[in-house]
Design a protein around this motif. Structure first.
Motif, mmCIF file in Angstrom:
data_model
loop_
_atom_site.group_PDB
_atom_site.id
_atom_site.type_symbol
_atom_site.label_atom_id
_atom_site.label_comp_id
_atom_site.label_asym_id
_atom_site.label_seq_id
_atom_site.Cartn_x
_atom_site.Cartn_y
_atom_site.Cartn_z
ATOM 1 N N ARG A 1 16.531 52.224 47.482
ATOM 2 C CA ARG A 1 17.590 52.482 46.518
ATOM 3 C C ARG A 1 18.917 52.093 47.170
ATOM 4 O O ARG A 1 19.169 52.418 48.333
ATOM 5 C CB ARG A 1 17.655 53.962 46.104
ATOM 6 C CG ARG A 1 16.391 54.507 45.475
ATOM 7 C CD ARG A 1 16.152 53.950 44.081
ATOM 8 N NE ARG A 1 15.010 54.585 43.444
ATOM 9 C CZ ARG A 1 13.739 54.226 43.612
ATOM 10 N NH1 ARG A 1 13.441 53.221 44.432
ATOM 11 N NH2 ARG A 1 12.768 54.865 42.982
ATOM 12 N N ALA A 2 19.740 51.381 46.404
ATOM 13 C CA ALA A 2 21.057 50.997 46.921
ATOM 14 C C ALA A 2 22.047 50.962 45.779
ATOM 15 O O ALA A 2 21.682 50.698 44.621
ATOM 16 C CB ALA A 2 21.002 49.629 47.601
ATOM 17 N N ALA A 3 23.300 51.257 46.090
ATOM 18 C CA ALA A 3 24.367 51.096 45.104
ATOM 19 C C ALA A 3 24.660 49.619 44.945
ATOM 20 O O ALA A 3 24.769 48.880 45.924
ATOM 21 C CB ALA A 3 25.621 51.834 45.572
ATOM 22 N N SER A 4 24.757 49.183 43.701
ATOM 23 C CA SER A 4 25.059 47.773 43.447
ATOM 24 C C SER A 4 26.508 47.478 43.807
ATOM 25 O O SER A 4 27.342 48.376 43.942
ATOM 26 C CB SER A 4 24.831 47.444 41.972
ATOM 27 O OG SER A 4 25.851 48.034 41.163
ATOM 28 N N CYS A 5 26.797 46.187 43.943
ATOM 29 C CA CYS A 5 28.198 45.787 43.961
ATOM 30 C C CYS A 5 28.782 46.049 42.569
ATOM 31 O O CYS A 5 28.053 46.316 41.615
ATOM 32 C CB CYS A 5 28.322 44.315 44.345
ATOM 33 S SG CYS A 5 27.416 43.200 43.262
ATOM 34 N N VAL A 6 30.100 45.997 42.462
ATOM 35 C CA VAL A 6 30.749 46.208 41.167
ATOM 36 C C VAL A 6 30.858 44.856 40.458
ATOM 37 O O VAL A 6 31.344 43.877 41.028
ATOM 38 C CB VAL A 6 32.150 46.815 41.321
ATOM 39 C CG1 VAL A 6 32.757 47.103 39.950
ATOM 40 C CG2 VAL A 6 32.090 48.090 42.151
ATOM 41 N N PHE A 7 30.373 44.820 39.219
ATOM 42 C CA PHE A 7 30.461 43.628 38.384
ATOM 43 C C PHE A 7 31.548 43.891 37.340
ATOM 44 O O PHE A 7 31.414 44.764 36.488
ATOM 45 C CB PHE A 7 29.119 43.360 37.709
ATOM 46 C CG PHE A 7 29.077 42.138 36.836
ATOM 47 C CD1 PHE A 7 29.186 40.870 37.387
ATOM 48 C CD2 PHE A 7 28.909 42.250 35.458
ATOM 49 C CE1 PHE A 7 29.133 39.730 36.586
ATOM 50 C CE2 PHE A 7 28.853 41.125 34.648
ATOM 51 C CZ PHE A 7 28.959 39.859 35.213
ATOM 52 N N TYR A 8 32.650 43.153 37.466
ATOM 53 C CA TYR A 8 33.787 43.333 36.561
ATOM 54 C C TYR A 8 33.743 42.292 35.449
ATOM 55 O O TYR A 8 33.578 41.095 35.717
ATOM 56 C CB TYR A 8 35.107 43.177 37.308
ATOM 57 C CG TYR A 8 35.482 44.344 38.187
ATOM 58 C CD1 TYR A 8 36.108 45.465 37.657
ATOM 59 C CD2 TYR A 8 35.213 44.329 39.555
ATOM 60 C CE1 TYR A 8 36.460 46.531 38.467
ATOM 61 C CE2 TYR A 8 35.560 45.390 40.365
ATOM 62 C CZ TYR A 8 36.179 46.486 39.822
ATOM 63 O OH TYR A 8 36.526 47.552 40.618
ATOM 64 N N THR A 9 33.909 42.740 34.236
ATOM 65 C CA THR A 9 34.167 41.864 33.105
ATOM 66 C C THR A 9 35.610 42.086 32.689
ATOM 67 O O THR A 9 36.011 43.223 32.388
ATOM 68 C CB THR A 9 33.230 42.185 31.923
ATOM 69 O OG1 THR A 9 31.892 41.833 32.290
ATOM 70 C CG2 THR A 9 33.621 41.396 30.689
ATOM 71 N N VAL A 10 36.395 41.016 32.697
ATOM 72 C CA VAL A 10 37.818 41.098 32.367
ATOM 73 C C VAL A 10 38.090 40.161 31.207
ATOM 74 O O VAL A 10 37.800 38.958 31.291
ATOM 75 C CB VAL A 10 38.703 40.730 33.565
ATOM 76 C CG1 VAL A 10 40.175 40.939 33.220
ATOM 77 C CG2 VAL A 10 38.327 41.536 34.800
ATOM 78 N N GLN A 11 38.639 40.697 30.132
ATOM 79 C CA GLN A 11 39.025 39.886 28.979
ATOM 80 C C GLN A 11 40.537 39.881 28.823
ATOM 81 O O GLN A 11 41.222 40.831 29.199
ATOM 82 C CB GLN A 11 38.386 40.408 27.699
ATOM 83 C CG GLN A 11 36.878 40.214 27.644
ATOM 84 C CD GLN A 11 36.272 40.619 26.304
ATOM 85 O OE1 GLN A 11 36.920 41.239 25.482
ATOM 86 N NE2 GLN A 11 35.011 40.251 26.103
ATOM 87 N N GLY A 12 41.037 38.793 28.284
ATOM 88 C CA GLY A 12 42.458 38.664 27.992
ATOM 89 C C GLY A 12 42.655 37.705 26.836
ATOM 90 O O GLY A 12 41.691 37.127 26.317
ATOM 91 N N ARG A 13 43.905 37.529 26.449
ATOM 92 C CA ARG A 13 44.216 36.676 25.299
ATOM 93 C C ARG A 13 45.469 35.855 25.607
ATOM 94 O O ARG A 13 46.369 36.337 26.303
ATOM 95 C CB ARG A 13 44.470 37.555 24.073
ATOM 96 C CG ARG A 13 44.733 36.790 22.788
ATOM 97 C CD ARG A 13 45.202 37.717 21.670
ATOM 98 N NE ARG A 13 44.174 38.576 21.156
ATOM 99 C CZ ARG A 13 43.360 38.234 20.134
ATOM 100 N NH1 ARG A 13 43.461 37.059 19.576
ATOM 101 N NH2 ARG A 13 42.456 39.095 19.708
ATOM 102 N N ARG A 14 45.496 34.630 25.093
ATOM 103 C CA ARG A 14 46.762 33.889 25.084
ATOM 104 C C ARG A 14 47.577 34.397 23.902
ATOM 105 O O ARG A 14 47.056 34.562 22.803
ATOM 106 C CB ARG A 14 46.522 32.386 24.943
ATOM 107 C CG ARG A 14 47.820 31.600 24.861
ATOM 108 C CD ARG A 14 47.630 30.116 24.878
ATOM 109 N NE ARG A 14 48.920 29.439 24.710
ATOM 110 C CZ ARG A 14 49.124 28.143 24.912
ATOM 111 N NH1 ARG A 14 48.112 27.353 25.274
ATOM 112 N NH2 ARG A 14 50.320 27.610 24.738
ATOM 113 N N SER A 15 48.846 34.641 24.130
ATOM 114 C CA SER A 15 49.680 35.158 23.058
ATOM 115 C C SER A 15 49.730 34.177 21.888
ATOM 116 O O SER A 15 49.471 32.970 22.050
ATOM 117 C CB SER A 15 51.095 35.448 23.555
ATOM 118 O OG SER A 15 51.748 34.237 23.874
#
Length: 282
Positions: free
Chosen positions: A266-280
């Motif tokens: 058993r191991a803690a996973s790395c952090v997987f980030y999903t980042v969303q943004g928008r062009r104005s």
């Protein structure tokens, strides 16, 4: 970055690398290991990636850009979403593994140097690409310009500094697992990447001019059967030369694989980030 010293450690067994690994993308799409790499990534991360892409509203008629498409699983998903009137452009420096799918255009393209059309896309997606590029902030500025006003971006990246062996409690195994991950961080940084960039991605999107930036973090507990754990075991082979240069031995890498194959692992996973943004909307 200088690799950690192997002083006082056993010499690496097995064949020595033909050449010392140098700067450049650590995961070659032409490598004999590439198919397994992409398969593990798809099994581990396609579900959260596509779930978040779906929330952008992507659908028929959209024009999408997939950066560093690899084996093309996400690009193919997007092509099915935008059919029949939309289009997906999937790029890679070595695009030979991207499948032929209706509505999917495949291009050999260097996102750092090759031209991009301006105001051309409704959605841009990049997974586990920008962290490998020292020019990532300049690339984000280019991606902002290639979006149409109001267009969306999604960037998926790791913070690979987050890890821990949870079971077994054997101190030697914990130490081995920690040294493997430290060697991998050193190897990726020596190749020009930043394996912790996922935690900075949201701030960098804001600095590039994106609005409505929203990061989401995904973590889990890995077992021996988890695709993420299989990906780590795969890296002991795919990154073998770089890991040896960072101080690991072939015997230690074999022990890491044995540890992660244990049903009790058993191991803690790395952090997987999903980042969303928008062009104005300009």
């Amino acid at each position: 970055m200088t690799a950690p010293s192997a002083a006082g450690r056993p010499a690496a067994s097995g064949p020595a690398p033909d050449t010392a690994p140098g700067p450049g993308y650590a995961f070659d799409n032409d490598s004999v290991h590439a198919a397994e790499q992409h398969g593990c990534l798809a099994a581990a991360y396609d579900t959260p990636t596509t779930a978040h892409l779906e929330r952008t509203g992507v659908g028929p008629g959209w024009h999408c850009l997939e950066i560093g498409a690899g084996q093309g699983s996400v690009a193919a998903w997007l092509a099915r979403r935008v059919a029949p009137s939309g289009r997906v452009v999937a790029t890679d420096i070595k695009p030979g593994r991207i499948p032929a799918v209706p509505g999917l255009v495949v291009l050999r393209h260097d996102i750092v140097r090759d031209p991009l059309p301006e105001r051309a896309y409704d959605l841009v997606h990049a997974r586990l690409v920008l962290s490998h590029l020292p020019e990532r902030r300049a690339v984000l500025a280019r991606l902002l310009r290639t979006l149409r006003p109001g267009g969306r971006i999604q960037v998926d990246e790791f913070d690979s500094t987050h890890y821990a062996a949870l079971l077994p409690a054997d101190p030697d195994s914990r130490d081995l697992y920690a040294r493997f991950h430290q060697a991998k961080l050193s190897a990726l940084r020596a190749s020009g990447g930043e394996p912790a960039w996922g935690r900075d991605a949201a701030a960098d999107l804001c600095a590039a001019g994106f609005t409505e930036v929203e990061p989401v973090a995904h973590t889990e507990v890995w077992t021996a059967d988890s695709p993420g754990a299989r990906l780590q075991a795969h890296h002991t082979r795919h990154l073998r030369d770089r890991l040896v240069a960072a101080g690991m031995t072939d015997d230690e890498l074999a022990r890491v694989r044995h540890l992660m194959a244990d049903p009790g692992f058993r191991a803690a996973s790395c952090v997987f980030y999903t980042v969303q943004g928008r062009r104005s909307a300009d």
